[in-house]
Design a protein around this motif. Structure first.
Motif, PDB file in Angstrom:
ATOM      1  N   LEU A  94      23.004  -0.569  99.854  1.00  0.00           N
ATOM      2  CA  LEU A  94      23.778   0.617  99.485  1.00  0.00           C
ATOM      3  C   LEU A  94      24.536   0.495  98.167  1.00  0.00           C
ATOM      4  N   THR A  95      24.833  -0.715  97.720  1.00  0.00           N
ATOM      5  CA  THR A  95      25.659  -0.883  96.511  1.00  0.00           C
ATOM      6  C   THR A  95      24.883  -1.437  95.324  1.00  0.00           C
ATOM      7  N   ASN A  96      23.588  -1.262  95.312  1.00  0.00           N
ATOM      8  CA  ASN A  96      22.770  -1.692  94.183  1.00  0.00           C
ATOM      9  C   ASN A  96      22.862  -3.203  93.940  1.00  0.00           C
ATOM     10  N   ARG A  97      22.687  -3.961  95.017  1.00  0.00           N
ATOM     11  CA  ARG A  97      22.596  -5.427  94.979  1.00  0.00           C
ATOM     12  C   ARG A  97      23.863  -6.132  94.512  1.00  0.00           C
ATOM     13  N   ARG A  98      24.985  -5.742  95.047  1.00  0.00           N
ATOM     14  CA  ARG A  98      26.234  -6.463  94.751  1.00  0.00           C
ATOM     15  C   ARG A  98      26.332  -7.619  95.746  1.00  0.00           C
ATOM     16  N   VAL A  99      25.770  -8.748  95.356  1.00  0.00           N
ATOM     17  CA  VAL A  99      25.595  -9.879  96.259  1.00  0.00           C
ATOM     18  C   VAL A  99      26.933 -10.518  96.628  1.00  0.00           C
ATOM     19  N   MET A 100      27.827 -10.653  95.673  1.00  0.00           N
ATOM     20  CA  MET A 100      29.107 -11.303  95.962  1.00  0.00           C
ATOM     21  C   MET A 100      29.901 -10.500  96.996  1.00  0.00           C
ATOM     22  N   LEU A 101      29.875  -9.199  96.874  1.00  0.00           N
ATOM     23  CA  LEU A 101      30.539  -8.348  97.863  1.00  0.00           C
ATOM     24  C   LEU A 101      29.903  -8.537  99.240  1.00  0.00           C
ATOM     25  N   ALA A 102      28.589  -8.659  99.278  1.00  0.00           N
ATOM     26  CA  ALA A 102      27.886  -8.864 100.546  1.00  0.00           C
ATOM     27  C   ALA A 102      28.248 -10.207 101.167  1.00  0.00           C
ATOM     28  N   VAL A 103      28.360 -11.240 100.354  1.00  0.00           N
ATOM     29  CA  VAL A 103      28.713 -12.573 100.872  1.00  0.00           C
ATOM     30  C   VAL A 103      30.126 -12.562 101.450  1.00  0.00           C
ATOM     31  N   VAL A 104      31.052 -11.953 100.719  1.00  0.00           N
ATOM     32  CA  VAL A 104      32.436 -11.885 101.204  1.00  0.00           C
ATOM     33  C   VAL A 104      32.502 -11.060 102.493  1.00  0.00           C
ATOM     34  N   ALA A 105      31.768  -9.972 102.557  1.00  0.00           N
ATOM     35  CA  ALA A 105      31.754  -9.148 103.766  1.00  0.00           C
ATOM     36  C   ALA A 105      31.170  -9.911 104.946  1.00  0.00           C
ATOM     37  N   ALA A 106      30.104 -10.673 104.708  1.00  0.00           N
ATOM     38  CA  ALA A 106      29.508 -11.464 105.788  1.00  0.00           C
ATOM     39  C   ALA A 106      30.493 -12.488 106.326  1.00  0.00           C
ATOM     40  N   GLU A 107      31.195 -13.151 105.421  1.00  0.00           N
ATOM     41  CA  GLU A 107      32.195 -14.121 105.863  1.00  0.00           C
ATOM     42  C   GLU A 107      33.317 -13.442 106.641  1.00  0.00           C
ATOM     43  N   ALA A 108      33.751 -12.275 106.156  1.00  0.00           N
ATOM     44  CA  ALA A 108      34.826 -11.552 106.842  1.00  0.00           C
ATOM     45  C   ALA A 108      34.391 -11.127 108.237  1.00  0.00           C
ATOM     46  N   VAL A 109      33.160 -10.635 108.363  1.00  0.00           N
ATOM     47  CA  VAL A 109      32.666 -10.224 109.683  1.00  0.00           C
ATOM     48  C   VAL A 109      32.566 -11.425 110.613  1.00  0.00           C
ATOM     49  N   LEU A 110      32.037 -12.516 110.121  1.00  0.00           N
ATOM     50  CA  LEU A 110      31.848 -13.705 110.963  1.00  0.00           C
ATOM     51  C   LEU A 110      33.189 -14.309 111.375  1.00  0.00           C
ATOM     52  N   ILE A 111      34.073 -14.497 110.419  1.00  0.00           N
ATOM     53  CA  ILE A 111      35.381 -15.108 110.735  1.00  0.00           C
ATOM     54  C   ILE A 111      36.223 -14.151 111.567  1.00  0.00           C
ATOM     55  N   GLY A 112      36.279 -12.876 111.150  1.00  0.00           N
ATOM     56  CA  GLY A 112      37.071 -11.896 111.900  1.00  0.00           C
ATOM     57  C   GLY A 112      36.548 -11.679 113.308  1.00  0.00           C
TER      58      GLY A 112
END
Length: 118
Positions: A94-112
């Motif tokens: 959805l964000t035109n391959r913003r990988v760093m945002l995706a990595v941070v979101a994945a970590e937030a979902v997993l940790i949260g």
């Protein structure tokens, strides 16, 4: 004992082994890659293939870690681990391959998710 063998008997032998068997071989390939990469075209099909293979290998490792996790990650519920895969994939699409945002979101979902449910 000869001088080179005496070095292996002292406290410095792990550092010498690390230098000989890890640093030097790795650095050799890095310098060769830098020398050859100067001649490559950024849009060449070979380089695109290498990028795709590297991405596929990374995706495979992440999928394996999430579906059959080792250690403490096994305590995190499967639904949270699957969400930690789905959310970054959606962000990348959805964000035109913003990988760093995706990595941070994945970590937030997993940790949260792990913190919330465990």
């Amino acid at each position: 004992m000869t001088a080179p063998i005496a070095l292996l008997d002292g406290p410095w032998w792990p550092y010498l082994a690390l230098l000989l068997f890890a640093v030097i071989p790795t650095e050799m390939w890095r310098w060769l890659a830098v020398a050859f990469a100067r001649r490559l075209d950024d849009g060449s099909p070979w380089l695109e293939w290498v990028r795709l293979v590297a991405t596929a290998l990374l995706a495979g490792v992440v999928a394996k870690l999430m579906l059959t996790p080792p250690g403490v990650l096994a305590d995190v519920p499967l639904l949270v681990r699957l969400a930690a895969i789905a959310v970054p994939v959606a962000i990348v699409i959805l964000t035109n391959r913003r990988v760093m945002l995706a990595v941070v979101a994945a970590e937030a979902v997993l940790i949260g998710g792990a913190w919330w449910l465990i």
